[in-house]
Design an enzyme around this catalytic site. Structure first.
Site, PDB file in Angstrom:
ATOM      1  N   SER A   5      -9.753  -0.515   7.256  1.00 55.00           N
ATOM      2  CA  SER A   5      -9.260  -0.625   5.916  1.00 55.00           C
ATOM      3  C   SER A   5      -8.764  -1.723   5.247  1.00 55.00           C
ATOM      4  O   SER A   5      -8.064  -1.588   3.957  1.00 55.00           O
ATOM      5  CB  SER A   5      -8.227   0.635   5.687  1.00 55.00           C
ATOM      6  OG  SER A   5      -8.859   1.996   5.953  1.00 55.00           O
ATOM      7  N   SER A  65      -9.600   1.564   2.989  1.00 54.58           N
ATOM      8  CA  SER A  65      -8.779   2.424   1.986  1.00 54.58           C
ATOM      9  C   SER A  65      -7.684   1.583   1.270  1.00 54.58           C
ATOM     10  O   SER A  65      -6.787   2.254   0.373  1.00 54.58           O
ATOM     11  CB  SER A  65      -8.117   3.564   2.690  1.00 54.58           C
ATOM     12  OG  SER A  65      -7.301   3.023   3.670  1.00 54.58           O
ATOM     13  N   LYS A  86       0.860  -1.293   0.040  1.00 52.02           N
ATOM     14  CA  LYS A  86      -0.070  -0.154   0.034  1.00 52.02           C
ATOM     15  C   LYS A  86       1.017   1.181   0.069  1.00 52.02           C
ATOM     16  O   LYS A  86       2.075   1.263   0.737  1.00 52.02           O
ATOM     17  CB  LYS A  86      -0.926   0.133   1.275  1.00 52.02           C
ATOM     18  CG  LYS A  86      -1.857   1.060   1.189  1.00 52.02           C
ATOM     19  CD  LYS A  86      -2.911   0.819   2.435  1.00 52.02           C
ATOM     20  CE  LYS A  86      -3.881   1.895   2.582  1.00 52.02           C
ATOM     21  NZ  LYS A  86      -4.760   1.527   3.855  1.00 52.02           N
TER      22      LYS A  86
END
Lengths: 97, 497
Positions: free
Chosen positions: B179, B155, B80
């Site tokens: 997330s 996210s 990420k």
């Protein structure tokens, strides 16, 4: 407990954010919707409850006060991504008015 | 079988047995990326092909010498984009960090490098991890491989989509309010949020420091255990990292689950959950029962207060953590400003997106003079009650089972105009962050062709038993590592291995 546009302007100032008039209106409206939902916390009896700032049992995690990284290489690394610099300094606009 | 269809543990075994080479494996993934990434858009940055293959050749030379150091050796993965990687852009999907290349690696990156992982690129996300759909990325949204007009969740939407699409074998995401778990649920993959303090946050660009945790997104439960083994562990550079004995999580898999006690919190099965989601989750719960797990109803009475408490605690911490983005030491700086205060305001106003600004302001408000007691302090007290609910429930059961999300993946654009509706997607996931508990989402079925996730929450530091239960359940469910067919027309047809 509604938030006014003036309060939103004040918060933006604290958060160092510039908002235009349309944004101020939008945020004021959205804030109030969100805070309305958040206000349900008032249903709780919290007088005798301790706040939890941290879920673990750790306290005062210290390390020895000794220098771990320093010198030219470290300085170079720290300045690497600077948007503006001069020698070993970050260059910024006037700080003193 | 095309190599990219294997799970991490299958690929690892094949590499060890010299049935395939790391080069062939990397090539298979590069080809897969070439054919589907244009539809999925999971990457913000891709490591150059030549570099990937060079790394794979280096790995092969080491394998030839018989010096494999870990089950993750030679396996392609993604990170990420809020996880720092030396010299490789790390932007948090924000304009304020566009082009920023960190001068250091996050702790988890050091661990994965040491384990021979091959980085394919950085994954898209909601800006500064604030969001539940990846639509808040300052650059572009990622699409759900199971339906290209649907969101992948957020996210860590990029991470989840890349794993679901078969573009990487596994990815790391971060979870502050759900997330990792929610996008895992939307994309039909496994996503784990470890106990707070198990995985070092050093090098994870902070959103909310008392809630953030890095977690793996994988095709199946075994892969999850393998990745967790590598990234978990004490790091003195993160003062919230807990000193504990290292655990071999994969050793729990395959063990008996008969006699485990699972609780279903009545508050999570009330209205607001889509019928198809409830059905799939209850079916999975029944299978659990069939395995000899005792199921009983429990209550987490303060559940309705978790989301409001979360949106005060997280935004308050974020307002502090994001104060550092001021255009001085790194990142974007607004040009032409002659005074310092103007520079700060112009930089932040131009550099941050709408959702980020909204949350910074909410947090600033909650902490400001006159409102601190009414908001932030109240939220911290509510947090205590939420934590206590779990402690009480865990006296009666070992795990708590819930739907991960009240719905399956929604359509792109559907919830962007209404922040509160978007926030409600996290209603089942935020409690585990507030209480610091380990929680995992595993795929448990489909609703209208879109994946449904089952969430399992455990006691602090009991990831081993959590994975043990999920491994057994996954076996019963028979839904493992399915990669959908992805074409311009549709991204949702099952393509079972």
């Amino acid at each position: 407990m509604k938030v006014s546009k003036i309060e939103v302007e004040h918060i933006a100032k604290l958060a160092k954010l510039d908002l235009d008039s349309a944004e101020k209106d939008l945020y004021t409206e959205q804030f109030n919707v969100i805070l309305d939902y958040i206000h349900r916390l008032n249903e709780l009896e919290l007088e005798s409850v301790e706040p939890t700032t941290h879920v673990q049992f750790l306290k005062n995690v210290f390390r020895k006060d000794e220098v771990k990284r320093s010198g030219v290489e470290f300085l170079k690394m720290a300045l690497e991504a600077a948007p503006e610099r001069e020698n070993t300094f970050f260059k910024v606009p006037a700080v003193i008015e | 079988m095309e190599l990219y269809k294997m799970t991490a543990s299958q690929a690892s075994e094949a590499l060890e047995k010299r049935e395939i080479s790391a080069y062939e494996l990397a090539l298979s993934f590069l080809e897969r990326i070439a054919s589907v990434e244009m539809y999925v858009q999971g990457f913000l940055y891709r490591v150059e092909e030549e570099k990937v293959l060079e790394e794979a050749r280096r790995i092969d030379r080491i394998i030839k010498k018989g010096e494999i150091t870990s089950p993750l050796f030679g396996l392609p993965m993604a990170l990420k984009d809020n996880i720092c990687t030396t010299g490789i852009p790390t932007t948090c999907a924000s304009k304020i960090l566009a082009g920023y290349r960190p001068p250091y690696d996050a702790h988890v990156v050091e661990k994965l490098k040491g384990a021979g992982a091959i980085l394919m690129g950085k994954a898209n996300m909601d800006e500064f991890a604030m969001g539940s759909s990846t639509e808040n990325s300052a650059f572009f949204p990622t699409r759900n491989p199971w339906g290209l007009d649907k969101v992948p969740g957020g996210s860590s939407g990029g991470s989840a989509a890349l794993v679901a699409a078969g573009e990487v074998l596994y990815a790391l995401g971060s979870d502050t309010g759900g997330s990792v778990r929610q996008p895992a649920s939307f994309c039909g993959v496994v996503g784990l949020k470890p106990t707070y303090g198990l995985v070092s946050r050093y090098g994870l660009i902070a959103f909310a420091s008392s809630l953030d945790q890095i977690g793996p997104l994988t095709r199946d439960v075994k892969d999850c255990a393998l990745v967790l083994e590598v990234i978990a562990g004490h790091d003195e550079r993160d003062s919230t990292s807990v000193p504990r004995e290292r655990v071999s999580y994969s050793r729990y898999l395959g063990k008996e689950v008969k006699g485990f006690r699972a609780g279903l919190p009545r508050e999570y099965f009330a209205e607001g959950v889509d019928a198809g989601v409830r059905e799939a989750v209850l079916k999975a719960v029944k299978l659990c029962g069939g395995l000899g797990v005792e199921i009983e109803e429990v209550s987490l009475p303060h559940s309705p207060y978790a989301l409001p408490a979360y949106y005060l605690v997280a935004t308050a911490e974020a307002s502090s953590n994001l104060a550092r983005y001021d255009g001085i030491q790194y990142g974007f700086r607004a040009r032409g400003e002659e005074r310092l205060m103007e520079l700060y305001r112009k930089t932040r106003s131009k550099g941050f997106g709408r959702e980020v600004k909204r949350r910074i302001m909410l947090g600033t408000y909650a902490l400001s003079s006159g409102y601190y007691d009414a908001y932030y302090l109240k939220a911290l007290k509510a947090r205590t009650l939420i934590k206590r609910d779990f402690e009480k429930a865990f006296e009666k059961c070992d795990f708590i089972l819930t739907p991960t999300s009240p719905t399956v993946a929604f359509s792109l654009g559907e919830k962007v105009e209404d922040p509160l509706t978007m926030y409600l997607s996290d209603i089942f996931t935020t409690p585990a962050n507030l209480a610091g508990l380990p929680a995992i989402s595993i795929p448990c079925g489909f609703d209208g062709g879109l994946p449904v996730g089952l969430q399992v929450i455990g006691r602090p530091f009991e990831e081993g038993r959590l994975l043990q239960l999920c491994f057994a359940l996954e076996e019963e469910l028979g839904i493992r590592g399915i990669i959908p067919e992805i074409t311009a027309e549709r991204g949702g047809k099952e393509n079972v291995q």
